[in-house]
Motif scaffolding. Structure first.
Motif, PDB file in Angstrom:
ATOM      1  N   GLU A 174       0.755  -1.260  -0.128  1.00  0.00           N
ATOM      2  CA  GLU A 174       0.146  -0.058   0.108  1.00  0.00           C
ATOM      3  C   GLU A 174       0.696   1.479  -0.108  1.00  0.00           C
ATOM      4  OE1 GLU A 174      -2.005   3.518   1.161  1.00  0.00           O
ATOM      5  OE2 GLU A 174      -0.382   2.548   2.555  1.00  0.00           O
TER       6      GLU A 174
ATOM      7  N   SER B 100       0.468 -12.145 -10.161  1.00  0.00           N
ATOM      8  CA  SER B 100      -1.094 -11.775 -10.036  1.00  0.00           C
ATOM      9  C   SER B 100      -1.956 -13.035 -10.165  1.00  0.00           C
ATOM     10  CB  SER B 100      -1.388 -11.058 -11.740  1.00  0.00           C
ATOM     11  OG  SER B 100      -1.100 -12.012 -12.801  1.00  0.00           O
TER      12      SER B 100
ATOM     13  N   ARG C 288      -6.904 -14.269  -2.896  1.00  0.00           N
ATOM     14  CA  ARG C 288      -8.095 -13.745  -2.922  1.00  0.00           C
ATOM     15  C   ARG C 288      -9.214 -14.692  -2.774  1.00  0.00           C
ATOM     16  NH1 ARG C 288      -8.882 -10.640  -8.131  1.00  0.00           N
ATOM     17  NH2 ARG C 288     -10.945 -10.512  -7.166  1.00  0.00           N
TER      18      ARG C 288
ATOM     19  N   ASP D 180     -11.535  -3.963  -2.463  1.00  0.00           N
ATOM     20  CA  ASP D 180     -11.619  -3.400  -3.645  1.00  0.00           C
ATOM     21  C   ASP D 180     -10.123  -2.988  -4.048  1.00  0.00           C
ATOM     22  OD1 ASP D 180     -14.141  -3.611  -4.058  1.00  0.00           O
ATOM     23  OD2 ASP D 180     -14.351  -1.665  -2.942  1.00  0.00           O
ATOM     24  N   PHE D 181      -9.282  -2.448  -2.844  1.00  0.00           N
ATOM     25  CA  PHE D 181      -7.874  -2.203  -3.059  1.00  0.00           C
ATOM     26  C   PHE D 181      -7.068  -3.232  -3.808  1.00  0.00           C
ATOM     27  CE2 PHE D 181      -3.384  -2.008  -2.174  1.00  0.00           C
ATOM     28  CZ  PHE D 181      -3.015  -0.725  -2.269  1.00  0.00           C
TER      29      PHE D 181
ATOM     30  N   VAL E  34      -8.283  -5.956  -5.410  1.00  0.00           N
ATOM     31  CA  VAL E  34      -8.630  -6.251  -6.832  1.00  0.00           C
ATOM     32  C   VAL E  34      -7.928  -5.422  -7.900  1.00  0.00           C
ATOM     33  CG1 VAL E  34     -10.407  -6.030  -8.398  1.00  0.00           C
ATOM     34  CG2 VAL E  34     -10.804  -7.353  -6.368  1.00  0.00           C
ATOM     35  N   ARG E  35      -7.705  -4.155  -7.558  1.00  0.00           N
ATOM     36  CA  ARG E  35      -7.156  -2.947  -8.349  1.00  0.00           C
ATOM     37  C   ARG E  35      -5.702  -3.264  -8.535  1.00  0.00           C
ATOM     38  NH1 ARG E  35     -10.277   0.384  -5.324  1.00  0.00           N
ATOM     39  NH2 ARG E  35      -8.580   1.124  -4.152  1.00  0.00           N
ATOM     40  N   GLN E  36      -4.889  -3.855  -7.509  1.00  0.00           N
ATOM     41  CA  GLN E  36      -3.751  -4.082  -7.548  1.00  0.00           C
ATOM     42  C   GLN E  36      -3.530  -5.480  -8.373  1.00  0.00           C
ATOM     43  OE1 GLN E  36      -0.632  -4.789  -3.942  1.00  0.00           O
ATOM     44  NE2 GLN E  36      -0.601  -2.564  -4.468  1.00  0.00           N
ATOM     45  N   ASN E  37      -4.304  -6.447  -8.036  1.00  0.00           N
ATOM     46  CA  ASN E  37      -4.272  -7.602  -8.637  1.00  0.00           C
ATOM     47  C   ASN E  37      -4.361  -7.360 -10.394  1.00  0.00           C
ATOM     48  OD1 ASN E  37      -5.662 -10.752  -7.857  1.00  0.00           O
ATOM     49  ND2 ASN E  37      -3.979 -10.464  -9.266  1.00  0.00           N
ATOM     50  N   HIS E  38      -5.304  -6.532 -10.771  1.00  0.00           N
ATOM     51  CA  HIS E  38      -5.565  -6.166 -12.142  1.00  0.00           C
ATOM     52  C   HIS E  38      -4.233  -5.610 -12.560  1.00  0.00           C
ATOM     53  CE1 HIS E  38     -10.238  -6.144 -11.688  1.00  0.00           C
ATOM     54  NE2 HIS E  38      -9.600  -7.493 -11.936  1.00  0.00           N
ATOM     55  N   TRP E  39      -3.427  -4.671 -11.914  1.00  0.00           N
ATOM     56  CA  TRP E  39      -2.394  -3.881 -12.301  1.00  0.00           C
ATOM     57  C   TRP E  39      -1.206  -4.952 -12.337  1.00  0.00           C
ATOM     58  CZ3 TRP E  39       2.663  -3.376 -10.031  1.00  0.00           C
ATOM     59  CH2 TRP E  39       3.493  -2.354 -10.801  1.00  0.00           C
TER      60      TRP E  39
ATOM     61  N   ASP F 178      -1.541  -6.501 -15.570  1.00  0.00           N
ATOM     62  CA  ASP F 178      -1.007  -5.884 -16.690  1.00  0.00           C
ATOM     63  C   ASP F 178       0.173  -5.921 -16.718  1.00  0.00           C
ATOM     64  OD1 ASP F 178      -3.607  -5.235 -17.611  1.00  0.00           O
ATOM     65  OD2 ASP F 178      -3.537  -3.159 -16.239  1.00  0.00           O
TER      66      ASP F 178
END
Length: 251
Positions: A190, A206, A213, A231-232, A234-239, A242
């Motif tokens: 974080e 990822s 998760r 939610d945080f 999930v966003r980091q997992n998507h990043w 990528d």
């Protein structure tokens, strides 16, 4: 018994019933304790003897306010970087009967990278003498990749899970199912973006985090920084996905 010395302001924060975290200065490292009837499980031990000693001292001052036990019966190392496990030796000198848990790959990692870890601590501004004096004590209770092990603290079960390679090849997370807390180590960050050192696995991180998760947590404690929610993560997992796909190049 945890013994209180060198009085300072308490800095432990409850993040769930009988679950507290402390955010150490410098690298904003999160250490945590999970308590049961039989004693305490300590997650990560800091960078060197003095930091571990202050950690235990501050914990001793905080426990009476929460009516919690004062005996450490288990230690978990989330991975092998210096700031997370180089305090093992001191903790075991105070609590010699505590079991030390870690990933099955962690002992070999520590044997290979012990000196590099000391050098990294010095590069990050930690005292040269303290880092050079740090005695590396690996875990003896080991969790292989893909396995989940339940530790019974007396009326409370804690799950240790090795999801696969990511931040390192020896990442281990701690799940407290009865209150939905997930202590993620550096699988989640974080205070800054996830750190891809030379020992990280960008293509796999990822997917490994996705398996974490699936443990269905609502309160997440990253290795460094503030407590976060699903939610945080999930966003980091998507990043991270990528990064694995080459759509993002991390700094």
């Amino acid at each position: 018994m945890v013994r209180a010395e060198q009085p300072k302001d308490a800095t432990w924060e409850p993040i769930g019933p009988g679950v507290l975290r402390r955010r150490l200065p410098g690298l904003e490292l999160n250490v945590a304790v999970v308590t049961g009837r039989d004693g305490i499980l300590l997650v990560d031990t800091g960078s060197h003897e003095r930091e571990a000693a202050e950690l235990l001292s501050s914990l001793a001052r905080e426990l009476p306010a929460h009516g919690l036990p004062d005996r450490i019966v288990a230690v978990v190392n989330t991975h092998g970087h210096f700031d997370h496990c180089y305090g093992n030796d001191y903790v075991l000198r105070v609590f010699p009967d505590a079991e030390v848990w870690g990933h099955a790959a962690l002992p070999a990692y520590l044997e290979r990278y012990a000196d590099a870890g000391r050098a990294s601590g010095i590069e990050h501004g930690f005292d040269v003498d303290l880092m050079n004096a740090a005695r590396i004590v690996p875990p003896t209770r080991l969790v292989p990749t893909g396995d989940a092990v339940t530790v019974d603290l007396g009326g409370r079960e804690v799950v240790l899970y090795a999801p696969g390679r990511g931040h390192t090849d020896n990442d281990l997370v701690v799940h407290v199912p009865d209150c939905g807390v997930l202590i993620a180590g550096d699988m989640v960050e974080e205070s800054g973006p996830p750190l891809f050192g030379s020992d990280a696995f960008a293509a796999e991180w990822s997917d490994s985090l996705g398996r974490v998760r699936a443990l269905d947590a609502s309160v997440w404690l990253p290795g460094h920084g503030a407590v976060v929610d699903e939610d945080f993560v999930v966003r980091q997992n998507h990043w991270l996905a990528d990064v694995a796909a080459g759509r993002v190049v991390p700094d």
